[in-house]
Scaffold this motif. Structure first.
Motif, mmCIF file in Angstrom:
data_model
loop_
_atom_site.group_PDB
_atom_site.id
_atom_site.type_symbol
_atom_site.label_atom_id
_atom_site.label_comp_id
_atom_site.label_asym_id
_atom_site.label_seq_id
_atom_site.Cartn_x
_atom_site.Cartn_y
_atom_site.Cartn_z
ATOM 1 N N PRO A 12 0.837 -1.212 0.000
ATOM 2 C CA PRO A 12 0.000 0.000 0.000
ATOM 3 C C PRO A 12 0.865 1.253 0.000
ATOM 4 N N PHE A 13 0.358 2.316 -0.589
ATOM 5 C CA PHE A 13 1.104 3.567 -0.597
ATOM 6 C C PHE A 13 0.155 4.750 -0.507
ATOM 7 N N SER A 14 0.699 5.849 -0.011
ATOM 8 C CA SER A 14 -0.052 7.090 0.132
ATOM 9 C C SER A 14 0.364 8.060 -0.967
ATOM 10 N N LEU A 15 -0.561 8.914 -1.356
ATOM 11 C CA LEU A 15 -0.272 10.012 -2.270
ATOM 12 C C LEU A 15 -0.282 11.303 -1.465
ATOM 13 N N LEU A 16 0.794 12.076 -1.551
ATOM 14 C CA LEU A 16 0.935 13.325 -0.799
ATOM 15 C C LEU A 16 0.803 14.499 -1.765
ATOM 16 N N LEU A 17 -0.256 15.299 -1.574
ATOM 17 C CA LEU A 17 -0.591 16.363 -2.512
ATOM 18 C C LEU A 17 -0.856 17.669 -1.753
ATOM 19 N N PRO A 18 0.099 18.601 -1.755
ATOM 20 C CA PRO A 18 -0.122 19.889 -1.070
ATOM 21 C C PRO A 18 -0.866 20.875 -1.970
ATOM 22 N N VAL A 19 -1.663 21.740 -1.368
ATOM 23 C CA VAL A 19 -2.342 22.818 -2.092
ATOM 24 C C VAL A 19 -2.165 24.106 -1.301
ATOM 25 N N TYR A 20 -2.173 25.232 -2.020
ATOM 26 C CA TYR A 20 -2.144 26.525 -1.332
ATOM 27 C C TYR A 20 -2.993 27.517 -2.096
ATOM 28 N N GLY A 21 -3.123 28.713 -1.580
ATOM 29 C CA GLY A 21 -4.121 29.662 -2.054
ATOM 30 C C GLY A 21 -4.057 30.021 -3.518
ATOM 31 N N ASN A 22 -2.882 30.035 -4.132
ATOM 32 C CA ASN A 22 -2.751 30.432 -5.528
ATOM 33 C C ASN A 22 -3.016 29.310 -6.518
ATOM 34 N N ASP A 23 -3.253 28.096 -6.036
ATOM 35 C CA ASP A 23 -3.524 26.982 -6.953
ATOM 36 C C ASP A 23 -4.850 27.188 -7.669
ATOM 37 N N ASP A 24 -4.883 26.787 -8.932
ATOM 38 C CA ASP A 24 -6.076 26.925 -9.756
ATOM 39 C C ASP A 24 -7.001 25.726 -9.525
ATOM 40 N N PRO A 25 -8.287 25.943 -9.265
ATOM 41 C CA PRO A 25 -9.215 24.833 -8.984
ATOM 42 C C PRO A 25 -9.286 23.802 -10.108
ATOM 43 N N ALA A 26 -9.334 24.258 -11.358
ATOM 44 C CA ALA A 26 -9.420 23.328 -12.478
ATOM 45 C C ALA A 26 -8.151 22.486 -12.600
ATOM 46 N N THR A 89 6.334 18.042 5.371
ATOM 47 C CA THR A 89 6.627 17.414 6.661
ATOM 48 C C THR A 89 5.332 17.056 7.386
ATOM 49 N N ALA A 90 4.389 17.995 7.392
ATOM 50 C CA ALA A 90 3.093 17.725 8.026
ATOM 51 C C ALA A 90 2.354 16.622 7.298
ATOM 52 N N GLY A 91 2.438 16.619 5.979
ATOM 53 C CA GLY A 91 1.758 15.597 5.203
ATOM 54 C C GLY A 91 2.342 14.216 5.414
ATOM 55 N N LEU A 92 3.661 14.127 5.445
ATOM 56 C CA LEU A 92 4.297 12.829 5.678
ATOM 57 C C LEU A 92 3.900 12.254 7.030
ATOM 58 N N ALA A 93 3.778 13.106 8.032
ATOM 59 C CA ALA A 93 3.378 12.648 9.366
ATOM 60 C C ALA A 93 1.967 12.082 9.366
ATOM 61 N N ALA A 94 1.137 12.542 8.424
ATOM 62 C CA ALA A 94 -0.253 12.091 8.361
ATOM 63 C C ALA A 94 -0.437 10.861 7.475
ATOM 64 N N CYS A 95 0.598 10.484 6.719
ATOM 65 C CA CYS A 95 0.481 9.328 5.820
ATOM 66 C C CYS A 95 0.425 8.027 6.621
ATOM 67 N N SER A 96 -0.466 7.129 6.224
ATOM 68 C CA SER A 96 -0.628 5.856 6.926
ATOM 69 C C SER A 96 0.388 4.816 6.491
ATOM 70 N N HIS A 97 0.985 5.021 5.307
ATOM 71 C CA HIS A 97 1.851 3.992 4.724
ATOM 72 C C HIS A 97 3.284 4.481 4.591
ATOM 73 N N ASP A 98 4.217 3.543 4.611
ATOM 74 C CA ASP A 98 5.634 3.887 4.520
ATOM 75 C C ASP A 98 5.998 4.379 3.123
ATOM 76 N N ILE A 99 5.361 3.832 2.107
ATOM 77 C CA ILE A 99 5.636 4.255 0.736
ATOM 78 C C ILE A 99 4.732 5.432 0.392
ATOM 79 N N VAL A 100 5.352 6.503 -0.089
ATOM 80 C CA VAL A 100 4.625 7.749 -0.361
ATOM 81 C C VAL A 100 4.994 8.262 -1.742
ATOM 82 N N ALA A 101 3.997 8.643 -2.512
ATOM 83 C CA ALA A 101 4.208 9.256 -3.825
ATOM 84 C C ALA A 101 3.904 10.742 -3.733
ATOM 85 N N ARG A 102 4.709 11.560 -4.425
ATOM 86 C CA ARG A 102 4.511 12.998 -4.439
ATOM 87 C C ARG A 102 3.691 13.420 -5.651
#
Length: 287
Positions: A12-26, A89-102
């Protein structure tokens, strides 16, 4: 008795996807769909990190993506924007799985990306990147291609001058990231600093040369790489690399000279230099 040999279930693996205010919704919607619902091997969970306040339109896009997918989604909300290193860093701490994709919120993953990367991780690698195609607005109009070095020796050699991985493409083991000390804020180069420390700490690394992600090149992509502030970040990075003996004194001097000058040339020239010397690779120049 004979029968089919059961296939090993992918880890199993987690996907780590950050968003911030300037990101476009589409663009976020397309990025999420391409890296979750359109994958031949979808992630087992998605961790969306909201770095500071976001617009109402982006909030709606995130909520719709969460509601429409069958993959569990964890949302991490950071009240004040703290930058990419802090968000990851915050996202990695929240991932349930050792394998993480960015994944970034404005890129597009090709459908076989995670299946191919996870196969390499199963071979024992701790960090696996891929090539990528660049586009400005429409993914049908490719404006560049970044092919990373392959093989541990070539990657380590290349890393003495330039980041050997395309950060938005990587899949890694969180344990290997933790052993190297995790993400640290250092200008726009937190990924380079992390990957250098992972190599230095003995992580097994590899790149798939094929482009498995489409990377959006925004209007300010090259202007952000220049200026005094970015030169100071470059100097901090090179001092850090030297402090752990990742580079030699000669390599430190060369990097400060070549990469430092790059920070002050006009944007148009910086763009041409990047495409000619960096995006297409120093891997055959002996640096």
């Amino acid at each position: 008795m004979t029968g089919d040999v059961p296939q090993q279930r992918p880890a199993p693996f987690s996907l780590l996807l950050p968003v911030y205010g300037n990101d476009d919704p589409a663009q976020f919607t397309r990025a999420f769909s391409s890296s979750v619902d359109a994958q031949t091997l979808p992630p087992d969970e998605v961790v969306v990190v909201q770095d500071g306040a976001i617009t109402a339109a982006l909030e709606t896009a995130v909520a719709k993506a969460v509601a429409s997918t069958g993959v569990p989604v964890v949302r991490v909300r950071i009240p004040e924007r703290g930058g990419l290193a802090n968000a990851l860093t915050a996202g990695l701490a929240a991932c349930s799985h050792d394998i993480v994709a960015r994944m970034d919120a404005d890129d597009v993953s090709l459908s076989s990306r995670f299946e191919r990367q996870l196969a390499k991780v199963h071979e024992g690698f701790d960090l696996v990147g891929t090539g990528m195609l660049e586009f400005a607005h429409d993914t049908s109009e490719v404006i560049g291609r970044r092919t990373p070095p392959t093989g541990a020796a070539n990657i380590a050699k290349y890393a003495r001058f330039h980041d050997p991985f395309n950060h938005p493409t990587v899949m890694y083991r969180r344990a290997a990231v933790d052993r190297a000390g995790g993400y640290e804020d250092i200008g726009l180069m937190e990924d380079y600093w992390l990957f250098a420390r992972m190599i230095h700490s003995g992580a097994r690394v590899e790149n798939l040369p094929d482009p498995l992600l489409m990377y959006r090149v925004g209007a300010g992509a090259y202007s952000r790489r220049g200026g005094r502030r970015q030169f100071e970040a470059e100097l901090s990075l090179q001092r850090a690399l030297r402090s752990i003996r990742f580079t030699t004194r000669a390599q430190f001097c060369r990097n400060i000279t070549v990469r430092g000058i790059y920070r002050f040339v006009p944007v148009g020239m910086r763009t041409r230099l990047y495409r000619r010397l960096i995006a297409r690779g120093f891997k055959n120049t002996g640096v």
